[in-house]
Design an enzyme around this catalytic site. Sequence first.
Site, PDB file in Angstrom:
ATOM      1  CE  LYS A 116      19.632  -8.927 -37.509  1.00 62.29           C
ATOM      2  NZ  LYS A 116      20.857  -8.445 -36.653  1.00 62.29           N
ATOM      3  CE  LYS A 200      12.857  -6.282 -33.921  1.00 64.17           C
ATOM      4  NZ  LYS A 200      14.166  -6.366 -33.156  1.00 64.17           N
ATOM      5  CE  LYS A 203      19.736  -1.232 -35.808  1.00 65.81           C
ATOM      6  NZ  LYS A 203      20.218  -1.146 -33.753  1.00 65.81           N
TER       7      LYS A 203
END
Length: 340
Positions: A116, A200, A203
């Site tokens: 991230k 994966k 969102k």
Amino acid sequence: MPTPKPRVFSGIQPTADSLHLGNYLGALKQWVALQDDYDCIYSVVDLHALTVNPDPAVLRHRVRATAAQFLAAGVDAERSILFVQSQVPQHAQLTWLLNCLTGFGEAGRMTQFKDKSAKLGEKSITVGLFDYPILMAADILLYDARLVPVGEDQRQHLELSRTLAARLNSRYGEGAAVVPEALIVKQTAKIYDLQEPGAKMSKTGHPAGIIELMDDPKTIAKRIKSAVTDSGQEITWDPREKPGVANLLSIYSALTGRTVEQLVNDYQGKLYGHLKADLAEVVIEALAPFRERTALYLQDPGQLDRVLDQGAERAEAIARTVYQRVAARFGLGQAGAAAG
Ligand code: TYM
């Protein structure tokens, strides 16, 4: 007295208006099933969502929307405890204690943080994002949870929670914390992006690669029909060579209860198009009542807030006791609390 049921804890972040099929099959579906045999506590983890600085009004809406989706999926707010993380102050309090037990390097090794922060760039990374897994450990340890149903992407975070619980016990004596275990259901541990079957479903991924639980039937059909497969024709179970087809088969199997072997057998001699058309119907049918129920819960936000307030009260009653027990081991609080 009957022996108390073992405790389960899990949470989902309110970071989108709708959960996606990965959240449902990887976590929420297990949450609902576990309610029969466990003492379950489920949370909308809004403090975790703060790590990416959401707009306040958007966050407020998403907290309710996420809670409504938990209920619509079958979380029973009477049998289980359903609450919003920030309404129970001990989550942040226990995080601080655990922060002081966690090595800086240990936290820095978390792959989700590394991924991230690489995406966000140095200027946007907050200390909160770094601390995310410690807050997650606090969530779990605060309720003496034994079992934590999550998807595969949370395995490393769960390992850290276990390490911290064991460290509490070795430093401050047995009984300071319960060491939790991850419950990761192999078949649905990782649902993949429909456009990029190596990644994966997420969102923050490719919009066409996800199926949101609140998507309308047309969108669902379109997404499944345009899912990336491969240039072959045969419908077989081969996650390595045919990851796109394997992903469709996993979703199909999880939603219908038919095994992958049965499906492969049934689709012998048929084309990818057949599989996709049938799967689109399965998903549309499975999600239609879910969408309706979510809309109903959202029509009465006052009632939803009352349910969440009651959940927070019940959660806090447990969190307060456990927090005091742990804090006393650190030498905090009144001396008398150490006996608890
Ligand atoms: P979140 O909101 O990112 O994800 C919620 C749950 O959905 C699972 N999941 C998936 N499972 C299968 N396939 C996918 N493609 C997929 N994408 C997401 C996640 O593994 C997760 O179970 N950090 C947690 C939230 C949390 C938490 C906790 C969980 C905070 N505190 C304490 C358990 C216990 C998370 O990933 O949220």
